[in-house]
Design an enzyme around this catalytic site. Structure first.
Site, PDB file in Angstrom:
ATOM      1  CE  LYS A  52      -3.808  -2.475   2.167  1.00 16.28           C
ATOM      2  NZ  LYS A  52      -4.541  -2.842   3.381  1.00 16.28           N
ATOM      3  CD  GLN A  96      -3.313  -4.321   6.529  1.00 17.12           C
ATOM      4  OE1 GLN A  96      -3.251  -3.337   5.806  1.00 17.12           O
ATOM      5  NE2 GLN A  96      -3.873  -5.451   6.131  1.00 17.12           N
ATOM      6  CG  ASP A 119      -9.379  -0.087   4.610  1.00 16.15           C
ATOM      7  OD1 ASP A 119      -9.157  -0.295   3.406  1.00 16.15           O
ATOM      8  OD2 ASP A 119      -8.664  -0.522   5.537  1.00 16.15           O
TER       9      ASP A 119
END
Ligand code: NAP
Length: 283
Positions: A52, A96, A119
């Protein structure tokens, strides 16, 4: 069979995003910025956050990685998220997953400002999604929809069968496919006859996290098959479906790796840019 080449499509979309960011930077706007929080040292998570970060660099998004000890106290993580929420130079925050069991993941996800939820997991953003309102969409479902659109796969009228009902993949992708006109069946571990359902699928999205959960006999010839799963078998990354068998009968199929994975990262970058645009418009 046509390969749904997520790697290629994501690269093209990332390039298009880079052009937009370069243009804004030329106009003296600051770069978009994403803060990534990693708790512990799970090797898969470490490799995801590296990927990422690298993708952010390629498109011109500033990123900062916070690597925290796996025994961190919840209050310290709460403090960090609150600090990032207040920081005007932070557009997106990503926690995460998975995080260690002593931490309350649902509470922490909802603590991230809904306006920095890169997200698309925040309860309000997901609520907006389920009510068909404009919102930040969860990255993997958004990436899958972009991939299907790029290959001109019109899902309207299709029987779409989704294996998996998680909040981050199965359930939201079902919602997006339904909004796009597909008729939806969502399967899970309590589904009695999985193959009965999968055989009806014009479009099959598999997000179970189990290798070989779908074999050739379970797929209708000509179906579109999207494999979300990522499993390590004998040191090799594989998806949830029997790629070699299914490639003989599917019309379209995603590979693993280089299918849904890069599209998820692209969607994360596009989400961060969307949040950034809202922030700079409000300054
Ligand atoms: P998850 O939260 O573990 O959910 C898995 C879902 O699959 C559950 O709903 C489960 O049913 C269902 N399931 C599991 N085994 C099944 C079986 N044998 N038959 C029918 N249903 C079954 O997982 P997730 O977060 O959605 O992720 C799924 C997979 O996708 C993982 O491999 C993950 O690493 C991968 N993933 C990849 C990307 C990417 O970008 N490529 C992004 C996200 C996730 P129950 O609800 O009944 O338990």
């Amino acid at each position: 069979m046509i390969l749904l080449d997520g790697f290629k499509v994501a690269n093209e979309r990332n390039l298009a995003l880079k052009v937009k960011i370069d243009e804004l930077v030329k106009q003296n706007k600051r770069k978009p910025s994403l803060s990534i929080i990693l708790v512990g040292n799970n090797p898969a998570s470490l490799s995801y956050v590296k990927g990422k970060g690298k993708a952010c660099e390629l498109v011109g998004i500033e990123h900062k990685l916070y690597t925290l000890d796996e025994n961190i106290e919840e209050k310290d993580l709460v403090n960090l998220i609150q600090k990032l929420n207040k920081d005007e130079n932070v557009d997106g925050i990503l926690l995460q997953l998975p995080i260690p069991k002593h931490l309350n993941d649902n509470m922490l996800i909802d603590l991230i400002s809904k306006d920095k939820d890169a997200d698309g997991f925040h309860v309000i953003n997901q609520g907006n999604l389920y009510q068909k309102k404009e919102t930040i969409k969860p990255a993997t479902p958004k990436g899958i929809m972009s991939l299907l659109e790029t290959y001109n796969i019109n899902v309207s009228g299709m029987n779409a069968v989704i294996i998996g009902r998680s909040n981050i993949v199965g359930f939201p992708v079902a919602r997006l496919l339904m909004d796009a006109g597909a008729t939806i069946t969502v399967c899970h571990t309590k589904t009695k006859d999985l193959s009965f359902h999968t055989k009806q699928a014009d479009l099959l999205v598999v997000s179970a996290g189990r290798p070989m959960v779908v074999t050739k006999e379970m797929v209708k010839p000509g179906a579109v098959v999207v494999d979300v799963g990522v499993n390590r078998v004998d040191g090799k990354l594989v998806g949830d479906v029997d790629f070699e068998g299914i490639k003989e009968i599917a019309s379209y199929l995603t590979p693993v790796p280089k299918g849904v994975g890069p599209m998820t990262i692209n969607a994360l970058l596009e989400n961060t840019f969307e949040l950034y645009q809202k922030h700079i418009d409000n300054l």
